[in-house]
Design a protein around this motif. Sequence first.
Motif, PDB file in Angstrom:
ATOM      1  N   THR A  34      -4.358   1.817  -5.229  1.00 35.16           N
ATOM      2  CA  THR A  34      -5.435   1.715  -3.777  1.00 35.16           C
ATOM      3  C   THR A  34      -4.765   1.345  -2.588  1.00 35.16           C
ATOM      4  O   THR A  34      -4.636   2.904  -1.988  1.00 35.16           O
ATOM      5  CB  THR A  34      -6.543   1.332  -4.096  1.00 35.16           C
ATOM      6  N   PHE A  37      -2.723   3.533  -1.332  1.00 40.21           N
ATOM      7  CA  PHE A  37      -2.537   4.689  -0.625  1.00 40.21           C
ATOM      8  C   PHE A  37      -3.153   4.216   0.975  1.00 40.21           C
ATOM      9  O   PHE A  37      -3.493   5.516   1.817  1.00 40.21           O
ATOM     10  CB  PHE A  37      -3.463   5.690  -1.839  1.00 40.21           C
ATOM     11  N   ALA A  38      -3.878   3.588   0.694  1.00 33.69           N
ATOM     12  CA  ALA A  38      -4.888   3.270   2.123  1.00 33.69           C
ATOM     13  C   ALA A  38      -3.555   2.816   2.996  1.00 33.69           C
ATOM     14  O   ALA A  38      -3.267   3.548   4.299  1.00 33.69           O
ATOM     15  CB  ALA A  38      -5.727   1.409   2.051  1.00 33.69           C
ATOM     16  N   ARG A  41      -2.326   6.109   4.104  1.00 35.69           N
ATOM     17  CA  ARG A  41      -2.800   7.080   4.413  1.00 35.69           C
ATOM     18  C   ARG A  41      -3.018   6.789   6.175  1.00 35.69           C
ATOM     19  O   ARG A  41      -3.514   7.604   7.228  1.00 35.69           O
ATOM     20  CB  ARG A  41      -4.467   7.017   4.253  1.00 35.69           C
ATOM     21  N   THR A  42      -3.028   5.243   6.795  1.00 42.12           N
ATOM     22  CA  THR A  42      -2.776   5.071   7.682  1.00 42.12           C
ATOM     23  C   THR A  42      -1.738   5.205   9.063  1.00 42.12           C
ATOM     24  O   THR A  42      -1.105   4.972   9.987  1.00 42.12           O
ATOM     25  CB  THR A  42      -3.327   3.220   8.370  1.00 42.12           C
ATOM     26  N   ASP A  49       4.695  15.120   1.535  1.00 40.45           N
ATOM     27  CA  ASP A  49       3.951  15.905   0.226  1.00 40.45           C
ATOM     28  C   ASP A  49       4.853  17.064  -0.586  1.00 40.45           C
ATOM     29  O   ASP A  49       6.374  17.310   0.685  1.00 40.45           O
ATOM     30  CB  ASP A  49       3.340  17.121   0.729  1.00 40.45           C
ATOM     31  N   ARG A  54       2.502  13.951  -3.937  1.00 35.95           N
ATOM     32  CA  ARG A  54       2.502  12.983  -2.822  1.00 35.95           C
ATOM     33  C   ARG A  54       4.127  11.942  -3.059  1.00 35.95           C
ATOM     34  O   ARG A  54       3.777  11.383  -4.868  1.00 35.95           O
ATOM     35  CB  ARG A  54       1.695  12.006  -2.775  1.00 35.95           C
TER      36      ARG A  54
END
Length: 75
Positions: A34, A37-38, A41-42, A49, A54
């Motif tokens: 998690t 992934f954070a 994302r940032t 992709d 991913r």
Amino acid sequence: MDEPTTLPLTPAEDPTLVLLTVEEAARRLRIGRTTCFALIRTGELESIDIGRLRRVPADAPAEFLARRRAAKRAA
């Protein structure tokens, strides 16, 4: 004499990989999925992709760490 046995490399340890799964990148950084992934994302951790997949370039975890270390030294 017995030949020393070597254990096969896990995917996260295989230096020939060009792309890592998010889970493999997280394992290299010793963080959770998690959190990884954070970071993606940032934009702190590079990823791409491929279709619906991913992937993280194999050198991205080391680059992320180098940026974090440089930022800490500059602070």
